[in-house]
Write an enzyme that holds these catalytic residues in place. Sequence first.
Site, PDB file in Angstrom:
ATOM      1  N   GLU A  91       0.814  -1.221   0.000  1.00 18.39           N
ATOM      2  CA  GLU A  91       0.000   0.000   0.000  1.00 18.39           C
ATOM      3  C   GLU A  91       0.851   1.276   0.000  1.00 18.39           C
ATOM      4  O   GLU A  91       0.443   2.306   0.548  1.00 18.39           O
ATOM      5  CB  GLU A  91      -0.954  -0.001   1.205  1.00 18.39           C
ATOM      6  CG  GLU A  91      -1.960  -1.139   1.168  1.00 18.39           C
ATOM      7  CD  GLU A  91      -2.946  -1.099   2.318  1.00 18.39           C
ATOM      8  OE1 GLU A  91      -4.108  -1.463   2.108  1.00 18.39           O
ATOM      9  OE2 GLU A  91      -2.545  -0.706   3.431  1.00 18.39           O
ATOM     10  N   GLU A 100      -7.084  -7.427  -1.196  1.00 15.16           N
ATOM     11  CA  GLU A 100      -7.821  -7.262   0.063  1.00 15.16           C
ATOM     12  C   GLU A 100      -9.265  -6.881  -0.214  1.00 15.16           C
ATOM     13  O   GLU A 100      -9.560  -5.723  -0.525  1.00 15.16           O
ATOM     14  CB  GLU A 100      -7.167  -6.207   0.962  1.00 15.16           C
ATOM     15  CG  GLU A 100      -5.817  -6.607   1.518  1.00 15.16           C
ATOM     16  CD  GLU A 100      -5.282  -5.607   2.553  1.00 15.16           C
ATOM     17  OE1 GLU A 100      -6.071  -4.751   3.008  1.00 15.16           O
ATOM     18  OE2 GLU A 100      -4.089  -5.701   2.870  1.00 15.16           O
TER      19      GLU A 100
END
Length: 818
Positions: A181, A250
């Site tokens: 991320e 995710e």
Amino acid sequence: MAMAKSLVVVLVLFLLSFLAYSTTVSHDGRALLINGQRRIIISGSIHYPRSTPEMWPELIKKAKEGGLDAIETYVFWNAHEPVKRQYNFEGNLDLVRFIKEIQNAGLYAIVRIGPYVCAEWDYGGFPAWLRQIPGMEMRTDNKPFKDEMQTFTTLIVDMLKKENLLAPQGGPIILSQIENEYGNIQSGYGAAAKNYIEWCANMAQSLDIGVPWIMCQQADAPQPMINTCNGFYCHDFQPNNANSPKIWTENWTGWFKDWDKPDPHRPAEDVAYAVARFFETNGTVQNYYMYHGGTNFGRTSGGPYITTSYDYDAPLDEYGNIRQPKWGHLKALHAALKIMEKALVYGNYNSTQLENGVQITEFTGKGITPGCFISNSNTTLDATVKYHGQNYFVPASSVSILPECKEEVYNTAKVNTQTSIMVKKRSQAEDEPEELSWSWRPEEMTSTLKGALGNFSDHKLLDQIIGSGDKSDYLWYMNTFDHPYDMDMTLQVATQGHVLHAFLNGDHVGSQYAADGNFSFTFEAGVKIKKGKNYISLLSGTIGHANYGARFELVPTGIAGGPVFLIGDGGMKHDLSSELWAYKVGLNGEDNEIYMDNPNDKWYTDSVPSMRPFTWYKTTFKAPLGTEAVVVNLEGMGKGVAWVNGNNLGRYWPTTIANNQGCELCDYDNHTVPDDHCRTGCGEPGQIWYHVPRSFLKEGEPNTLILFEEAGGEPFNVNFQTMVVGTVCGHVEEGKTLTLSCQGTRTISNVEFASFGNPVGMCGAFQKGTCDSQIALDAIQKACVGKMACSIKGSARVLGDSECKNMPVSLAVQAVCS
């Protein structure tokens, strides 16, 4: 000659064996390729440190039964290397054993090495000792950091290679991730960010693992890295390269919980809708985050202000129980998708837009059985769609799946699986008394309250993570000064810590806790300074460290720089900030390992105090009978840490109360998502139930529970219970089969409600409609009572005529497990 022939035979057999078990993993722009075949992969996150090795096989088994192809996990650097070059891969940190359990179950593995993980994990997974390296800047083009990151990443890769766990070696690992991320926050690192990401990609490629590398949330991921998506929905995501398949690392099945916030949920219908839309739009790999959330055991597994529970509203709950209807509804979705897997990865894609957000998507091709989706992205309007001469009812925010494009086998908003309501059951072992018997001892603070026995000293107020090396939640700041006369003053301490306890000359003068997760406050208390030598002792406490954001590692903790003032009459200030401070890391009880229950430790049994801060409590208990998950109820305690037989259960803090935001009816008709609505537990303690894994317990002999109570609590109401299914419900359309299961050895003792007609309501509040079969209740009682599980088909032949005319017919049942 004979020996040479033998060697050739051995070599040939070895090569044949290698080829038989070796798996090639590659990709094109359409899908992940396993041994040259395009595949869709449905994965779920299970973090090995958030459970126990004894739980792993059952968790993985339930994941496989739920229709998963793979298990995903992060690798947690600070847990594995808490001290530089001192490694821990034992117990629930045994990464190799965990991957082998996945392999034994016949599933693939996805390993996200990072080594930054976020994951609501303390310090994002970075070990605190990194901060002590000169010139260190994390997650940027910084040589000291890159050296350490490469050393750890290489260590993990070499470990996996040595155990033959990579797919080309015959192992289960088909994907690996570097960084995590970073794209979300890389603007905070300026021009150095691009150099760093390119270095990450080159370093990862140099490790030659034989499977693709991924970078999540990294729009500028260099080739051959595959950039991937994280979020509640990823159907609109497109990778940054035409040769990269569409991967969702995710899919948030719920959300994590903070101490002062209610419990977040995400409806099963919404998770299923997101998954169906993803595969409808050429998705290939989808991973649930989390499939089992687990527990933040110990200190390093919990990030800032995150509860010990990391349940995440996942398909498998914190204790490993199947969460229904989420688990079953997603299982049915996976089965429907797998029916048309070949069409999804090899078929020609065609999407037709209709009105009001409705579309029909077809995957067709020569020699391929087609597959179709009818999706309704309108959040308020249901739709009836005519397709190939048939009408299909598609509720708002739902997707219908039609293998062969002829018949709906699944709709994401039509739940045809049971709902299970879990309850706590007081399940005592034989001869176990109703109330526990307690002993106690004070936390020894005499030396720290007099400024003695510090570990080191400095003429400044240090950041707590630097001063403590993150070896404890606690750091003592101690100062000694002389004063010419007695005087009333105000002690003022500016802190970035989560908790501050202040003492003057051995007396407790006050405590303060960060409100609403705001880790910056100023403590003030009136104090009496005496003539001569005075001792100020400040105990700073943390509840996990920052784990997200650009340069998050620089977020200060503790009394970092202060200032610390003594303020007298007329506003006169005595600044103590740059005077000599002595430091002690942790509690004396931690140093002496009181939680290990050494036979030589002295405990008091008389006059057991309540509401006394800085107190250790001990009791013994027998393991509850059965196999159900065990929990300990700590309601009444204040704040502290719990251990069972020396195993750290995590932090407890029942005195924090959840706010009143978001506890609305969790009704999918409102298309709610967990960060806005759909919460429970408003106005209740943040967490009172704490998981005690069965592997922590000893059968047939006393077990020890030890609590360190920091704030002051009442231990006499502490008790152990087991998590069981209390009520099971189901509501299915006519023609569908309803299966009810009590999970485990309990049986259905009573059918509280049954209706075959047009019942309304939801589990716990079913009501009969205007028409109903007269024999349905009796038929279901005969089929289910006394059984651990039963299946009933919603048909008139089984349940009798409902006499419903020109209206939909359905079956609703509510039963009790005992």
